[in-house]
Design a protein around this motif. Structure first.
Motif, PDB file in Angstrom:
ATOM      1  N   ASP A 246       0.807  -1.221   0.000  1.00 56.78           N
ATOM      2  CA  ASP A 246       0.000   0.000   0.000  1.00 56.78           C
ATOM      3  C   ASP A 246       0.842   1.274   0.000  1.00 56.78           C
ATOM      4  OD1 ASP A 246      -2.563  -1.165   0.001  1.00 56.78           O
ATOM      5  OD2 ASP A 246      -2.391  -1.613   2.138  1.00 56.78           O
ATOM      6  N   TRP A 247       2.156   1.164  -0.158  1.00 55.33           N
ATOM      7  CA  TRP A 247       3.009   2.348  -0.129  1.00 55.33           C
ATOM      8  C   TRP A 247       2.639   3.299  -1.278  1.00 55.33           C
ATOM      9  CZ3 TRP A 247       6.041   4.312   3.470  1.00 55.33           C
ATOM     10  CH2 TRP A 247       6.948   5.322   3.131  1.00 55.33           C
ATOM     11  N   ASN A 248       2.467   4.573  -0.946  1.00 51.03           N
ATOM     12  CA  ASN A 248       2.047   5.602  -1.914  1.00 51.03           C
ATOM     13  C   ASN A 248       0.710   5.277  -2.573  1.00 51.03           C
ATOM     14  OD1 ASN A 248       4.253   7.320  -1.544  1.00 51.03           O
ATOM     15  ND2 ASN A 248       5.481   6.276  -3.096  1.00 51.03           N
ATOM     16  N   ALA A 249      -0.096   4.446  -1.899  1.00 50.73           N
ATOM     17  CA  ALA A 249      -1.435   4.119  -2.411  1.00 50.73           C
ATOM     18  C   ALA A 249      -2.430   4.199  -1.255  1.00 50.73           C
ATOM     19  CB  ALA A 249      -1.445   2.742  -3.044  1.00 50.73           C
ATOM     20  N   PRO A 250      -2.656   5.408  -0.708  1.00 48.64           N
ATOM     21  CA  PRO A 250      -3.562   5.540   0.435  1.00 48.64           C
ATOM     22  C   PRO A 250      -4.973   5.121   0.085  1.00 48.64           C
ATOM     23  CG  PRO A 250      -3.050   7.692  -0.490  1.00 48.64           C
ATOM     24  CD  PRO A 250      -2.152   6.701  -1.181  1.00 48.64           C
TER      25      PRO A 250
ATOM     26  N   GLU B 233      -7.497   2.742   7.592  1.00 47.49           N
ATOM     27  CA  GLU B 233      -6.930   3.572   6.532  1.00 47.49           C
ATOM     28  C   GLU B 233      -5.451   3.258   6.361  1.00 47.49           C
ATOM     29  OE1 GLU B 233      -6.675   8.249   5.184  1.00 47.49           O
ATOM     30  OE2 GLU B 233      -6.493   7.738   7.308  1.00 47.49           O
ATOM     31  N   ALA B 234      -5.030   3.096   5.135  1.00 49.01           N
ATOM     32  CA  ALA B 234      -3.615   2.888   4.824  1.00 49.01           C
ATOM     33  C   ALA B 234      -3.011   4.215   4.375  1.00 49.01           C
ATOM     34  CB  ALA B 234      -3.460   1.838   3.722  1.00 49.01           C
ATOM     35  N   SER B 235      -1.900   4.593   4.987  1.00 46.95           N
ATOM     36  CA  SER B 235      -1.150   5.786   4.600  1.00 46.95           C
ATOM     37  C   SER B 235       0.326   5.483   4.795  1.00 46.95           C
ATOM     38  CB  SER B 235      -1.572   6.990   5.439  1.00 46.95           C
ATOM     39  OG  SER B 235      -1.219   6.795   6.796  1.00 46.95           O
ATOM     40  N   ASN B 236       1.175   6.313   4.226  1.00 47.99           N
ATOM     41  CA  ASN B 236       2.610   6.077   4.363  1.00 47.99           C
ATOM     42  C   ASN B 236       3.049   6.116   5.822  1.00 47.99           C
ATOM     43  OD1 ASN B 236       2.697   5.848   1.624  1.00 47.99           O
ATOM     44  ND2 ASN B 236       4.076   7.569   1.270  1.00 47.99           N
ATOM     45  N   LEU B 237       2.463   7.029   6.600  1.00 48.74           N
ATOM     46  CA  LEU B 237       2.832   7.120   8.010  1.00 48.74           C
ATOM     47  C   LEU B 237       2.424   5.866   8.766  1.00 48.74           C
ATOM     48  CD1 LEU B 237       4.006   8.783  10.318  1.00 48.74           C
ATOM     49  CD2 LEU B 237       1.737   9.785  10.670  1.00 48.74           C
ATOM     50  N   SER B 238       1.215   5.378   8.524  1.00 51.07           N
ATOM     51  CA  SER B 238       0.773   4.166   9.211  1.00 51.07           C
ATOM     52  C   SER B 238       1.596   2.956   8.776  1.00 51.07           C
ATOM     53  CB  SER B 238      -0.717   3.914   8.942  1.00 51.07           C
ATOM     54  OG  SER B 238      -0.954   3.616   7.577  1.00 51.07           O
ATOM     55  N   ILE B 239       2.032   2.933   7.518  1.00 56.63           N
ATOM     56  CA  ILE B 239       2.872   1.833   7.036  1.00 56.63           C
ATOM     57  C   ILE B 239       4.227   1.853   7.737  1.00 56.63           C
ATOM     58  CG2 ILE B 239       4.143   0.989   5.021  1.00 56.63           C
ATOM     59  CD1 ILE B 239       1.712   1.841   3.320  1.00 56.63           C
ATOM     60  N   ILE B 240       4.788   3.045   7.935  1.00 60.38           N
ATOM     61  CA  ILE B 240       6.078   3.148   8.636  1.00 60.38           C
ATOM     62  C   ILE B 240       5.936   2.679  10.073  1.00 60.38           C
ATOM     63  CG2 ILE B 240       7.783   4.761   9.526  1.00 60.38           C
ATOM     64  CD1 ILE B 240       8.198   4.158   6.650  1.00 60.38           C
TER      65      ILE B 240
ATOM     66  N   MET C 100      -4.011  -0.525  15.575  1.00 60.44           N
ATOM     67  CA  MET C 100      -3.881   0.728  16.317  1.00 60.44           C
ATOM     68  C   MET C 100      -3.147   1.801  15.529  1.00 60.44           C
ATOM     69  SD  MET C 100      -2.998  -0.858  20.079  1.00 60.44           S
ATOM     70  CE  MET C 100      -2.675   0.735  20.843  1.00 60.44           C
ATOM     71  N   THR C 101      -2.438   1.420  14.491  1.00 63.36           N
ATOM     72  CA  THR C 101      -1.758   2.410  13.653  1.00 63.36           C
ATOM     73  C   THR C 101      -2.597   2.836  12.458  1.00 63.36           C
ATOM     74  OG1 THR C 101      -0.668   0.814  12.183  1.00 63.36           O
ATOM     75  CG2 THR C 101       0.421   1.302  14.273  1.00 63.36           C
ATOM     76  N   ASN C 102      -3.649   2.064  12.131  1.00 63.51           N
ATOM     77  CA  ASN C 102      -4.409   2.291  10.898  1.00 63.51           C
ATOM     78  C   ASN C 102      -5.870   2.658  11.112  1.00 63.51           C
ATOM     79  OD1 ASN C 102      -2.540   1.205   8.511  1.00 63.51           O
ATOM     80  ND2 ASN C 102      -2.292  -0.174  10.238  1.00 63.51           N
ATOM     81  N   PHE C 103      -6.341   2.681  12.334  1.00 63.00           N
ATOM     82  CA  PHE C 103      -7.780   2.804  12.556  1.00 63.00           C
ATOM     83  C   PHE C 103      -8.336   4.123  12.019  1.00 63.00           C
ATOM     84  CE2 PHE C 103      -5.898   4.926  16.154  1.00 63.00           C
ATOM     85  CZ  PHE C 103      -6.751   5.984  16.433  1.00 63.00           C
ATOM     86  N   GLN C 104      -9.503   4.048  11.466  1.00 64.54           N
ATOM     87  CA  GLN C 104     -10.272   5.220  11.055  1.00 64.54           C
ATOM     88  C   GLN C 104     -11.579   5.286  11.833  1.00 64.54           C
ATOM     89  OE1 GLN C 104      -9.295   7.606   9.149  1.00 64.54           O
ATOM     90  NE2 GLN C 104     -11.190   8.770   8.892  1.00 64.54           N
TER      91      GLN C 104
ATOM     92  N   VAL D  20      15.512   7.858   7.920  1.00 61.42           N
ATOM     93  CA  VAL D  20      14.119   7.526   8.180  1.00 61.42           C
ATOM     94  C   VAL D  20      13.198   8.691   7.874  1.00 61.42           C
ATOM     95  CG1 VAL D  20      12.460   6.870   9.973  1.00 61.42           C
ATOM     96  CG2 VAL D  20      14.705   5.781   9.898  1.00 61.42           C
ATOM     97  N   ARG D  21      13.577   9.869   8.285  1.00 59.56           N
ATOM     98  CA  ARG D  21      12.687  11.028   8.132  1.00 59.56           C
ATOM     99  C   ARG D  21      12.424  11.368   6.663  1.00 59.56           C
ATOM    100  NH1 ARG D  21      11.957  14.171  12.791  1.00 59.56           N
ATOM    101  NH2 ARG D  21      11.858  16.133  11.641  1.00 59.56           N
ATOM    102  N   GLU D  22      13.351  11.036   5.779  1.00 55.94           N
ATOM    103  CA  GLU D  22      13.128  11.335   4.366  1.00 55.94           C
ATOM    104  C   GLU D  22      12.118  10.397   3.720  1.00 55.94           C
ATOM    105  OE1 GLU D  22      16.912  11.267   2.516  1.00 55.94           O
ATOM    106  OE2 GLU D  22      17.499  13.265   3.235  1.00 55.94           O
ATOM    107  N   LEU D  23      11.790   9.294   4.396  1.00 49.81           N
ATOM    108  CA  LEU D  23      10.810   8.353   3.840  1.00 49.81           C
ATOM    109  C   LEU D  23       9.393   8.895   3.935  1.00 49.81           C
ATOM    110  CD1 LEU D  23      12.125   4.970   5.260  1.00 49.81           C
ATOM    111  CD2 LEU D  23      12.331   5.805   2.918  1.00 49.81           C
ATOM    112  N   LEU D  24       9.157   9.842   4.818  1.00 48.92           N
ATOM    113  CA  LEU D  24       7.795  10.320   5.087  1.00 48.92           C
ATOM    114  C   LEU D  24       7.479  11.593   4.313  1.00 48.92           C
ATOM    115  CD1 LEU D  24       7.860   9.715   8.933  1.00 48.92           C
ATOM    116  CD2 LEU D  24       6.812   8.283   7.198  1.00 48.92           C
TER     117      LEU D  24
END
Length: 464
Positions: free
Chosen positions: A44-48, A57-64, A108-112, A460-464
């Protein structure tokens, strides 16, 4: 969302593998399952997008965040070979429960939807209650499990009451609806329910990350649980908890920052003062790391207090730095203490580390770097972790909080150096310690990670 599906299936497969006569397949199979979940996480990277009826919900932050959780779990499980050698253990059940707990942590990282947050918290919490008391021969572990279960049940009730109040305020469990309500003019009493709901929901979540004054369970549970599960608890649970706290405050309640920041900053200060001052007098390495966990909860809350568009990056970096250093420290303790028994249990006092530099220079180096990182010494990942959360708090003008946090960091250096002094400056007993190549690879990875992130923090910070 794919790791949730993968781990739900592989957890059941692991249970059936327990029927095999040989237990040797369980550890490599479990590591393979977690590795597959880790790789599937990036589909799901770059595919929210939204999944399961818009409740996750899938997002880059939740994936990290999920990746840090899965990486931590892989490293912890890789150090669990001791369970296969214990005739009283049930490794199939343990590895299966660990995989099921990861399902809750990722939720807990992805809940909407708040319902999914509750489900994730309960899956993770019940798993930890069971694993804390998994060594039934250890009365201290049984007591810790009971304390954890009772206090965790109260915290869950408080959190559910907060969710009920939030539902009463906007007639929805969707976390985005609360933000919409807050941006509208006040026309009735619903915002009152909202304030009560935020308060009680935060109390329940802050218990999970062992922030003061909801930390009383932490020292006893960390000390009583088998060290391998203590390591899992202090890394995976804390990362999932802070991912949930950040998500609920950033997505839903950032418009009411003026209401909740006072409560959060108070808990951050209490966590820093209580933990650092109490840790100074500890002789047990596990209890010292328990109070260390409370103090790091306080530092991570500073990123929440300084809520901005970089706070998520700061919590991600801090979580990874803390996980690597903590796994290194507990890994050394497990190896050193397993053959040093007191009343039939591993000796987990700081004194067991005496003379470690002569018995195993590699383990002594791993221990030293982990302690330096946890204390925030420059050129380690822990230094940049603290720098980023301090910068977030400063961006909101909370300079006085930073002064207190820096003072407590100085106190922390004192007790973090006690294991280093024991390893390098005191004489110890026992023979040289021999390590398997696999253990060297795992501990070498965590140590190298702490160093590389200290030298190149933007990795790491450049990934977000």
């Amino acid at each position: 969302m794919y790791p949730i599906l993968v781990l739900s299936v592989t957890g059941l497969v692991t249970l059936f593998l327990g029927f095999l006569k040989s237990k040797k397949i369980l550890l490599p199979a479990s590591l393979l399952f977690v590795a597959i979940a880790f790789l599937s996480n990036f589909i799901d990277w770059n595919a929210p997008g939204l999944y399961f009826y818009d409740m996750l919900e899938a997002s880059n932050l939740s994936i990290i965040f999920s990746s840090i959780i899965l990486l931590s779990a892989f490293l912890v499980m890789a150090l669990s070979k001791g369970f296969l050698d214990d005739e009283h253990s049930q490794p199939a059940e343990y590895f299966a429960i660990l995989q099921f707990s990861l399902v809750g942590a990722i939720m807990m990282t992805n809940f909407q939807n708040l319902i999914m947050l509750f489900v994730g918290v309960e899956i993770l919490s019940v798993s930890m209650y069971i694993l804390t008391g998994s060594d039934k021969r250890n009365l201290r572990g049984n007591e810790a499990a009971l304390k954890y279960f009772l206090m965790g049940s109260f915290a869950t009730g408080i959190m559910l009451f907060g969710m009920a109040m939030l539902y009463g305020a906007n007639y929805s469990f969707n976390i985005s609806d609360a933000r919409i309500l807050l941006l509208q003019p006040v026309t009735d009493v619903r915002p009152v329910f909202l304030y009560v709901g935020v308060t009680f929901l935060l109390i329940g979540l802050l218990f999970k990350v062992s922030a003061a004054p909801f930390h009383f369970w932490t020292p006893d549970v960390y000390e009583g649980a088998p060290t391998i599960f203590t390591t899992f608890m202090s890394t995976v649970v804390k990362t999932a908890g802070f991912a949930a706290i950040y998500r609920i405050l950033e997505v839903s309640f950032s418009p009411m920052y003026s209401f909740w920041w006072v409560m959060v900053v108070t808990m951050a200060i209490l966590s820093l003062f209580i933990s650092n001052i109490t840790a100074v007098s500890q002789n047990s390495f596990k209890r010292m790391l328990a109070f260390s966990s409370i103090s790091h909860a306080g530092y991570m809350l500073l990123a929440v207090v300084g809520l901005n568009n970089k706070s998520g990056d700061s919590i991600v970096f801090y979580s990874l730095a803390y996980a690597l250093a903590t796994i290194s420290a507990f890994g050394v303790l497990m190896i050193v203490s397993k053959d040093r028994l007191v009343d039939g249990r591993p000796n987990e006092n700081i004194a067991v580390l005496n003379g470690l530099s002569k018995k195993s220079p590699f383990l002594a180096a791993v221990l030293a770097i982990s302690m330096l990182s946890l204390s925030g010494i420059p050129l380690t990942a822990g230094f940049w972790g603290k720098f980023y959360v301090f910068a977030d708090a400063a961006s909101r003008g909370h300079i006085w909080v930073l002064v207190l946090a820096i003072m407590m960091s100085a106190v922390g250096i004192y007790y973090y150096f006690k294991p280093i002094i024991a390893a390098y400056m005191k004489e110890g007993e026992g023979d040289n310690i021999r390590l398997s190549a696999f253990y060297k690879i795992i501990l070498g990875f965590t140590t190298l990670g702490s160093i590389l992130l200290g030298l190149f923090p933007d990795l790491v910070r450049e990934l977000l």
